[in-house]
Design a protein around this motif. Structure first.
Motif, PDB file in Angstrom:
ATOM      1  N   ILE A   7       0.852  -1.182   0.000  1.00 45.96           N
ATOM      2  CA  ILE A   7       0.000   0.000   0.000  1.00 45.96           C
ATOM      3  C   ILE A   7       0.892   1.238   0.000  1.00 45.96           C
ATOM      4  O   ILE A   7       1.839   1.327   0.781  1.00 45.96           O
ATOM      5  N   SER A   8       0.576   2.186  -0.875  1.00 42.92           N
ATOM      6  CA  SER A   8       1.399   3.387  -1.039  1.00 42.92           C
ATOM      7  C   SER A   8       1.329   4.280   0.206  1.00 42.92           C
ATOM      8  O   SER A   8       0.439   4.124   1.043  1.00 42.92           O
ATOM      9  N   PRO A   9       2.246   5.247   0.308  1.00 45.90           N
ATOM     10  CA  PRO A   9       2.202   6.189   1.434  1.00 45.90           C
ATOM     11  C   PRO A   9       0.894   6.987   1.492  1.00 45.90           C
ATOM     12  O   PRO A   9       0.498   7.443   2.552  1.00 45.90           O
ATOM     13  N   GLN A  10       0.212   7.116   0.356  1.00 41.32           N
ATOM     14  CA  GLN A  10      -1.067   7.826   0.322  1.00 41.32           C
ATOM     15  C   GLN A  10      -2.251   6.865   0.478  1.00 41.32           C
ATOM     16  O   GLN A  10      -3.381   7.225   0.209  1.00 41.32           O
ATOM     17  N   ASN A  11      -1.964   5.648   0.889  1.00 42.71           N
ATOM     18  CA  ASN A  11      -2.963   4.606   1.163  1.00 42.71           C
ATOM     19  C   ASN A  11      -3.700   4.104  -0.072  1.00 42.71           C
ATOM     20  O   ASN A  11      -4.861   3.690   0.003  1.00 42.71           O
ATOM     21  N   HIS A  12      -3.035   4.124  -1.217  1.00 42.48           N
ATOM     22  CA  HIS A  12      -3.565   3.514  -2.429  1.00 42.48           C
ATOM     23  C   HIS A  12      -2.988   2.105  -2.536  1.00 42.48           C
ATOM     24  O   HIS A  12      -1.795   1.921  -2.310  1.00 42.48           O
ATOM     25  N   PRO A  13      -3.802   1.128  -2.886  1.00 41.85           N
ATOM     26  CA  PRO A  13      -3.247  -0.223  -3.039  1.00 41.85           C
ATOM     27  C   PRO A  13      -2.277  -0.278  -4.221  1.00 41.85           C
ATOM     28  O   PRO A  13      -2.598   0.173  -5.313  1.00 41.85           O
ATOM     29  N   ILE A  14      -1.108  -0.782  -3.966  1.00 44.19           N
ATOM     30  CA  ILE A  14      -0.119  -0.981  -5.022  1.00 44.19           C
ATOM     31  C   ILE A  14      -0.337  -2.370  -5.614  1.00 44.19           C
ATOM     32  O   ILE A  14      -0.454  -2.532  -6.819  1.00 44.19           O
ATOM     33  N   LEU A  15      -0.385  -3.352  -4.733  1.00 40.42           N
ATOM     34  CA  LEU A  15      -0.611  -4.731  -5.156  1.00 40.42           C
ATOM     35  C   LEU A  15      -1.255  -5.470  -4.002  1.00 40.42           C
ATOM     36  O   LEU A  15      -0.796  -5.362  -2.864  1.00 40.42           O
ATOM     37  N   ILE A  16      -2.327  -6.188  -4.291  1.00 39.24           N
ATOM     38  CA  ILE A  16      -2.917  -7.103  -3.309  1.00 39.24           C
ATOM     39  C   ILE A  16      -2.907  -8.461  -3.976  1.00 39.24           C
ATOM     40  O   ILE A  16      -3.574  -8.669  -4.990  1.00 39.24           O
ATOM     41  N   ARG A  17      -2.139  -9.364  -3.424  1.00 39.62           N
ATOM     42  CA  ARG A  17      -1.934 -10.680  -4.017  1.00 39.62           C
ATOM     43  C   ARG A  17      -2.471 -11.722  -3.049  1.00 39.62           C
ATOM     44  O   ARG A  17      -2.048 -11.765  -1.895  1.00 39.62           O
ATOM     45  N   THR A  18      -3.422 -12.523  -3.501  1.00 35.20           N
ATOM     46  CA  THR A  18      -3.979 -13.573  -2.646  1.00 35.20           C
ATOM     47  C   THR A  18      -3.476 -14.928  -3.114  1.00 35.20           C
ATOM     48  O   THR A  18      -3.230 -15.144  -4.297  1.00 35.20           O
ATOM     49  N   PHE A  19      -3.344 -15.818  -2.174  1.00 34.13           N
ATOM     50  CA  PHE A  19      -2.861 -17.161  -2.467  1.00 34.13           C
ATOM     51  C   PHE A  19      -3.878 -18.213  -2.045  1.00 34.13           C
ATOM     52  O   PHE A  19      -3.540 -19.363  -1.844  1.00 34.13           O
ATOM     53  N   ALA A  20      -5.134 -17.798  -1.910  1.00 34.23           N
ATOM     54  CA  ALA A  20      -6.214 -18.720  -1.558  1.00 34.23           C
ATOM     55  C   ALA A  20      -6.699 -19.407  -2.830  1.00 34.23           C
ATOM     56  O   ALA A  20      -6.661 -18.838  -3.909  1.00 34.23           O
ATOM     57  N   LYS A  21      -7.175 -20.617  -2.686  1.00 29.60           N
ATOM     58  CA  LYS A  21      -7.644 -21.366  -3.844  1.00 29.60           C
ATOM     59  C   LYS A  21      -9.016 -20.912  -4.319  1.00 29.60           C
ATOM     60  O   LYS A  21      -9.386 -21.116  -5.444  1.00 29.60           O
ATOM     61  N   ASP A  63     -10.128 -16.542  10.608  1.00 25.89           N
ATOM     62  CA  ASP A  63      -9.130 -17.592  10.437  1.00 25.89           C
ATOM     63  C   ASP A  63      -7.771 -17.076   9.976  1.00 25.89           C
ATOM     64  O   ASP A  63      -6.931 -17.835   9.536  1.00 25.89           O
ATOM     65  N   VAL A  64      -7.540 -15.762  10.095  1.00 28.72           N
ATOM     66  CA  VAL A  64      -6.262 -15.186   9.668  1.00 28.72           C
ATOM     67  C   VAL A  64      -5.680 -14.269  10.742  1.00 28.72           C
ATOM     68  O   VAL A  64      -6.408 -13.634  11.506  1.00 28.72           O
ATOM     69  N   ALA A  65      -4.363 -14.252  10.772  1.00 25.55           N
ATOM     70  CA  ALA A  65      -3.621 -13.303  11.603  1.00 25.55           C
ATOM     71  C   ALA A  65      -2.984 -12.305  10.650  1.00 25.55           C
ATOM     72  O   ALA A  65      -2.389 -12.686   9.645  1.00 25.55           O
ATOM     73  N   VAL A  66      -3.130 -11.017  10.952  1.00 20.98           N
ATOM     74  CA  VAL A  66      -2.666  -9.960  10.060  1.00 20.98           C
ATOM     75  C   VAL A  66      -1.466  -9.253  10.694  1.00 20.98           C
ATOM     76  O   VAL A  66      -1.551  -8.782  11.827  1.00 20.98           O
ATOM     77  N   TYR A  67      -0.367  -9.210   9.940  1.00 15.11           N
ATOM     78  CA  TYR A  67       0.866  -8.581  10.394  1.00 15.11           C
ATOM     79  C   TYR A  67       1.177  -7.382   9.515  1.00 15.11           C
ATOM     80  O   TYR A  67       0.810  -7.352   8.347  1.00 15.11           O
ATOM     81  N   GLY A  68       1.885  -6.398  10.083  1.00 20.74           N
ATOM     82  CA  GLY A  68       2.192  -5.193   9.339  1.00 20.74           C
ATOM     83  C   GLY A  68       3.652  -4.814   9.353  1.00 20.74           C
ATOM     84  O   GLY A  68       4.410  -5.188  10.251  1.00 20.74           O
ATOM     85  N   TYR A  69       4.032  -4.053   8.335  1.00 18.55           N
ATOM     86  CA  TYR A  69       5.406  -3.584   8.147  1.00 18.55           C
ATOM     87  C   TYR A  69       5.302  -2.261   7.403  1.00 18.55           C
ATOM     88  O   TYR A  69       4.475  -2.104   6.508  1.00 18.55           O
ATOM     89  N   ILE A  70       6.119  -1.292   7.770  1.00 17.16           N
ATOM     90  CA  ILE A  70       6.132  -0.006   7.070  1.00 17.16           C
ATOM     91  C   ILE A  70       7.579   0.318   6.712  1.00 17.16           C
ATOM     92  O   ILE A  70       8.460   0.257   7.557  1.00 17.16           O
ATOM     93  N   THR A  71       7.798   0.618   5.448  1.00 20.09           N
ATOM     94  CA  THR A  71       9.147   0.894   4.972  1.00 20.09           C
ATOM     95  C   THR A  71       9.544   2.320   5.374  1.00 20.09           C
ATOM     96  O   THR A  71       8.690   3.118   5.747  1.00 20.09           O
ATOM     97  N   PRO A  72      10.825   2.655   5.276  1.00 15.65           N
ATOM     98  CA  PRO A  72      11.241   4.029   5.589  1.00 15.65           C
ATOM     99  C   PRO A  72      10.574   5.075   4.694  1.00 15.65           C
ATOM    100  O   PRO A  72      10.426   6.219   5.100  1.00 15.65           O
ATOM    101  N   LEU A  73      10.142   4.683   3.494  1.00 14.59           N
ATOM    102  CA  LEU A  73       9.440   5.612   2.614  1.00 14.59           C
ATOM    103  C   LEU A  73       7.926   5.543   2.787  1.00 14.59           C
ATOM    104  O   LEU A  73       7.163   6.017   1.947  1.00 14.59           O
ATOM    105  N   LYS A  74       7.478   4.917   3.870  1.00 12.56           N
ATOM    106  CA  LYS A  74       6.064   4.849   4.273  1.00 12.56           C
ATOM    107  C   LYS A  74       5.193   3.963   3.396  1.00 12.56           C
ATOM    108  O   LYS A  74       3.971   4.094   3.395  1.00 12.56           O
ATOM    109  N   VAL A  75       5.783   3.048   2.644  1.00  8.96           N
ATOM    110  CA  VAL A  75       5.002   2.042   1.931  1.00  8.96           C
ATOM    111  C   VAL A  75       4.658   0.968   2.959  1.00  8.96           C
ATOM    112  O   VAL A  75       5.521   0.508   3.706  1.00  8.96           O
ATOM    113  N   LYS A  76       3.399   0.614   3.008  1.00  7.76           N
ATOM    114  CA  LYS A  76       2.940  -0.362   3.991  1.00  7.76           C
ATOM    115  C   LYS A  76       2.831  -1.741   3.341  1.00  7.76           C
ATOM    116  O   LYS A  76       2.337  -1.850   2.223  1.00  7.76           O
ATOM    117  N   ILE A  77       3.293  -2.751   4.072  1.00  7.91           N
ATOM    118  CA  ILE A  77       3.169  -4.128   3.610  1.00  7.91           C
ATOM    119  C   ILE A  77       2.359  -4.870   4.660  1.00  7.91           C
ATOM    120  O   ILE A  77       2.674  -4.820   5.845  1.00  7.91           O
TER     121      ILE A  77
END
Length: 160
Positions: A7-21, A63-77
């Motif tokens: 997710i971009s610093p302005q909170n726009h989705p950059i990429l949402i990738r799912t691995f569910a069947k 059924d999911v645990a959600v974890y977060g990470y923020i880069t120094p340039l404020k991109v959120k993963i």
């Protein structure tokens, strides 16, 4: 790993990738990515370790645990992992985030990747809105490879 979102610093989705069947879960992970933004913003604004990118467990839902990470340039993963009886160590999650961050960094550092985006988005500094284009194939493949290493299937669905 069930899903990953950039997710971009302005909170726009950059990429949402799912691995569910099942395709009906893709909207669920889109919702999870957006609800994570509030928790990430709260954690960043309350202080804590300024140099720490890994935000830890944001919340668990169904059924999911959600974890977060923020880069120094404020991109959120945001990563959604399936809840299980096994213990997941923060060190392991942090390594997953570092690998995802390096994949993203490598993609945007490519000098041959033309970042053509509309001029009204130019001040947004997120030319990453075209991640669905073929030029970003290597980035999507790296994200898929990280998911396979973590231990999931190779079936992936992108939501631009």
């Amino acid at each position: 790993m069930n899903a990953v979102a950039f997710i971009s610093p302005q909170n726009h989705p950059i990429l949402i990738r799912t691995f569910a069947k099942q395709d009906e879960h893709t909207i669920k992970y889109h919702y999870i990515a957006h609800t994570s933004l509030d928790v990430i913003e709260e954690r960043v604004n309350t202080g804590g370790k300024a140099a720490e990118c890994y935000l830890g467990l944001l919340y668990s839902m169904e059924d999911v645990a959600v974890y977060g990470y923020i880069t120094p340039l404020k991109v959120k993963i945001v990563v959604a992992l399936a809840l299980s009886d096994s213990v997941v160590k923060d060190v392991e999650i942090s390594m997953i985030f570092k690998a995802l961050h390096m994949a993203y960094y490598s993609a945007i550092s490519n000098p041959f990747l033309k970042l053509d985006f509309p001029t009204e988005v130019a001040q947004d500094h997120s030319p990453y809105l075209l991640v669905g284009s073929p030029k970003w194939r290597n980035f999507r493949e790296r994200v898929d490879e990280i998911s396979r290493i973590v231990g999931n299937t190779s079936h992936a669905v992108s939501i631009p």
